[in-house]
Scaffold this active site. Sequence first.
Site, PDB file in Angstrom:
ATOM      1  N   CYS A   1      -2.143   9.739   2.502  1.00  0.00           N
ATOM      2  CA  CYS A   1      -1.697   9.089   1.259  1.00  0.00           C
ATOM      3  C   CYS A   1      -2.623   9.430   0.091  1.00  0.00           C
ATOM      4  CB  CYS A   1      -1.606   7.584   1.451  1.00  0.00           C
ATOM      5  SG  CYS A   1      -3.152   6.837   1.967  1.00  0.00           S
TER       6      CYS A   1
ATOM      7  N   GLU B   1       0.885  -1.173   0.000  1.00  0.00           N
ATOM      8  CA  GLU B   1       0.000   0.000   0.000  1.00  0.00           C
ATOM      9  C   GLU B   1       0.919   1.217   0.000  1.00  0.00           C
ATOM     10  OE1 GLU B   1      -3.360   0.204   0.033  1.00  0.00           O
ATOM     11  OE2 GLU B   1      -3.755  -1.946   0.057  1.00  0.00           O
TER      12      GLU B   1
HETATM   13  P1  NAD Z   1       8.138   4.735   5.032  1.00  0.00           P
HETATM   14  O1  NAD Z   1       8.160   3.928   3.788  1.00  0.00           O
HETATM   15  O2  NAD Z   1       9.300   5.589   5.346  1.00  0.00           O
HETATM   16  O3  NAD Z   1       7.934   3.802   6.310  1.00  0.00           O
HETATM   17  C1  NAD Z   1       6.860   2.880   6.429  1.00  0.00           C
HETATM   18  C2  NAD Z   1       7.264   1.736   7.320  1.00  0.00           C
HETATM   19  O4  NAD Z   1       8.354   1.056   6.717  1.00  0.00           O
HETATM   20  C3  NAD Z   1       7.725   2.138   8.722  1.00  0.00           C
HETATM   21  O5  NAD Z   1       7.158   1.238   9.664  1.00  0.00           O
HETATM   22  C4  NAD Z   1       9.226   1.964   8.659  1.00  0.00           C
HETATM   23  O6  NAD Z   1       9.788   1.567   9.893  1.00  0.00           O
HETATM   24  C5  NAD Z   1       9.375   0.834   7.664  1.00  0.00           C
HETATM   25  N1  NAD Z   1      10.670   0.847   6.969  1.00  0.00           N
HETATM   26  C6  NAD Z   1      11.479   1.910   6.748  1.00  0.00           C
HETATM   27  N2  NAD Z   1      12.558   1.518   6.043  1.00  0.00           N
HETATM   28  C7  NAD Z   1      12.435   0.192   5.826  1.00  0.00           C
HETATM   29  C8  NAD Z   1      13.217  -0.786   5.148  1.00  0.00           C
HETATM   30  N3  NAD Z   1      14.370  -0.472   4.568  1.00  0.00           N
HETATM   31  N4  NAD Z   1      12.744  -2.046   5.100  1.00  0.00           N
HETATM   32  C9  NAD Z   1      11.573  -2.377   5.676  1.00  0.00           C
HETATM   33  N5  NAD Z   1      10.778  -1.493   6.320  1.00  0.00           N
HETATM   34  C10 NAD Z   1      11.204  -0.235   6.400  1.00  0.00           C
HETATM   35  O7  NAD Z   1       6.786   5.588   4.950  1.00  0.00           O
HETATM   36  P2  NAD Z   1       6.277   6.701   5.931  1.00  0.00           P
HETATM   37  O8  NAD Z   1       7.108   7.921   5.784  1.00  0.00           O
HETATM   38  O9  NAD Z   1       6.102   6.118   7.306  1.00  0.00           O
HETATM   39  O10 NAD Z   1       4.799   6.963   5.349  1.00  0.00           O
HETATM   40  C11 NAD Z   1       4.538   7.855   4.332  1.00  0.00           C
HETATM   41  C12 NAD Z   1       4.363   7.151   3.008  1.00  0.00           C
HETATM   42  O11 NAD Z   1       3.408   6.122   3.132  1.00  0.00           O
HETATM   43  C13 NAD Z   1       3.812   8.072   1.934  1.00  0.00           C
HETATM   44  O12 NAD Z   1       4.462   7.795   0.721  1.00  0.00           O
HETATM   45  C14 NAD Z   1       2.352   7.695   1.859  1.00  0.00           C
HETATM   46  O13 NAD Z   1       1.742   7.975   0.624  1.00  0.00           O
HETATM   47  C15 NAD Z   1       2.416   6.242   2.120  1.00  0.00           C
HETATM   48  N6  NAD Z   1       1.138   5.797   2.636  1.00  0.00           N
HETATM   49  C16 NAD Z   1       0.385   4.958   1.886  1.00  0.00           C
HETATM   50  C17 NAD Z   1      -0.858   4.555   2.349  1.00  0.00           C
HETATM   51  C18 NAD Z   1      -1.747   3.640   1.576  1.00  0.00           C
HETATM   52  O14 NAD Z   1      -2.692   3.146   2.163  1.00  0.00           O
HETATM   53  N7  NAD Z   1      -1.508   3.378   0.310  1.00  0.00           N
HETATM   54  C19 NAD Z   1      -1.304   5.010   3.584  1.00  0.00           C
HETATM   55  C20 NAD Z   1      -0.502   5.860   4.310  1.00  0.00           C
HETATM   56  C21 NAD Z   1       0.722   6.238   3.838  1.00  0.00           C
END
Ligand code: NAD
Length: 490
Positions: free
Chosen positions: A263, A229
């Site tokens: 998002c 997602e």
């Molecule tokens: P992010 O990708 O930085 O982090 C998301 C999660 O991934 C966190 O729990 C983090 O600890 C983990 N993570 C970070 N690096 C990782 C790695 N190398 N390997 C595995 N896991 C890792 O995202 P964010 O900044 O927390 O959230 C914002 C983003 O999420 C935006 O791009 C937004 O559009 C998207 N988002 C999407 C939805 C959806 O439903 N499609 C909903 C909310 C947010």
Amino acid sequence: MNAHLDPTTLTEPASQTSVSELRGLLERQQAAFAEDPNPDWPTRKGWLKAVGTLVDRHADRFVEAIAADFGHRAHQETRLAELMTARSAITHAKRHTKGWMKGPRTATPLTFWPGKARVITQPKGVAGIVSPWNYPLQLALVPAIAALSAGNRVMLKPSELTPRFSEALRVAVEEHFDADVFTVVTGEVELATAFTSLPFDHLFFTGSTAVGKKVGVAAMEKLVPVTLELGGKSPVILDETADMELAAQRITYGKLLNCGQTCVAPDYLIMPETLVTDMIARLKTVAQTYFPSLDDNPDLTTIVSDRHFKRLQELVADAEAKGATVHRPTPQTGEYDLDALAAQRRMPLTILTNVTPEMAVMQEEIFGPLLPIVTAETTDAALNFIAKGERPLALYWFGNDAVTRERILNQSISGTAAINDTTLQVAVDEIPFGGIGASGMGAYHGRASFDTFSHQKGVFIQSKLSATKWLMPPYRRRSNWLISFLNRWV
Ligand code: NAD
């Protein structure tokens, strides 16, 4: 783990799960799943009830912890977009799961009679869930509710950017669940990487497209089925048939909810040039009405971190340097004191015109209160512009011509869409929510949630009486006749 920290006063850091603890927890859940690989409805209902109870009991603490993690989060936004959404997912799952567990009704083709075809719906096993910071409760619990209703065990890793909430959730889940059913693990990126490399039976990731790519690769290494997602740039198309005032209200609401850190927030607006001046005036007035002042306004959520605030300031500076014009609402005091607001990580609605594809604000997901306006004179021009970019998570259209509406819905490709509103499609449990291409793969919410976390096993039950023996070698006249008959029959 160091437990019993007060999640609302917690400064840093929350408890950290070690990598070896992770593996131990996975093994415990795998063993528990093997003991009961298809939990009955009363068991699943009990789990759903327990999630409901923990949400009710800890609601105030969650609201406070999220506000503290953000700097400030409007409590109403947490109650509406997080607590209510989780409760609605529980109610929907409680209402429908028993029926979904029966599996779809299946017809058996005549050629296979008197054998019988069936589909058995079963849980996949242990589900790993990774959630982001922007709606930390909703995006952790709604997938967990989905996985539990489908009969899975759940290991959840919330974001390290909301440590107080993550700790509050960990404590609440520990209070209401055995760790072999549902457990929350906490830690930094290193732990997240180890987590997403575990051999789960399904991995469900919500976050950025950049991290999503890495998570997808890690899952494929072990052939773990994965749902991604992700984010991206969700456009709003507006044409001459739109109700301009309603559009201004709903676009501003979607853009400023959670201060744009959503998002599916409208990322940019695409519309005919002749309407732009009028729309800017309306957007500014609406923003001013929603938030008469920004300084310490409890209704306005702050940007989550200094890093994200700086990123947004740089997007504006880059656009201005490349020729964009900036438009902001005018407060009663005359002008915003942007430096004073920056100290609180607050930013007014910032509309940008004269934008070009070279500007960073048109290349990356904005995730904040900036709204670029792109001009396109026709629906086709708007659709062509959008089609040149990555496939968006959401697409919005404001207008009142049914033929154009259907054309837009049928010709554009996006994860979801809403007409004459923004963001609300996410709240409707009856429709799937998910991205496509760069905005994600797979979906959840409602029935899609149950299907994502279930395996549909196709089963054929053969009868003693079956004509298949006539199809087996040695091939003679009768088998040749039967094969040629069947080829005509099917
Ligand atoms: P992010 O990708 O930085 O982090 C998301 C999660 O991934 C966190 O729990 C983090 O600890 C983990 N993570 C970070 N690096 C990782 C790695 N190398 N390997 C595995 N896991 C890792 O995202 P964010 O900044 O927390 O959230 C914002 C983003 O999420 C935006 O791009 C937004 O559009 C998207 N988002 C999407 C939805 C959806 O439903 N499609 C909903 C909310 C947010």
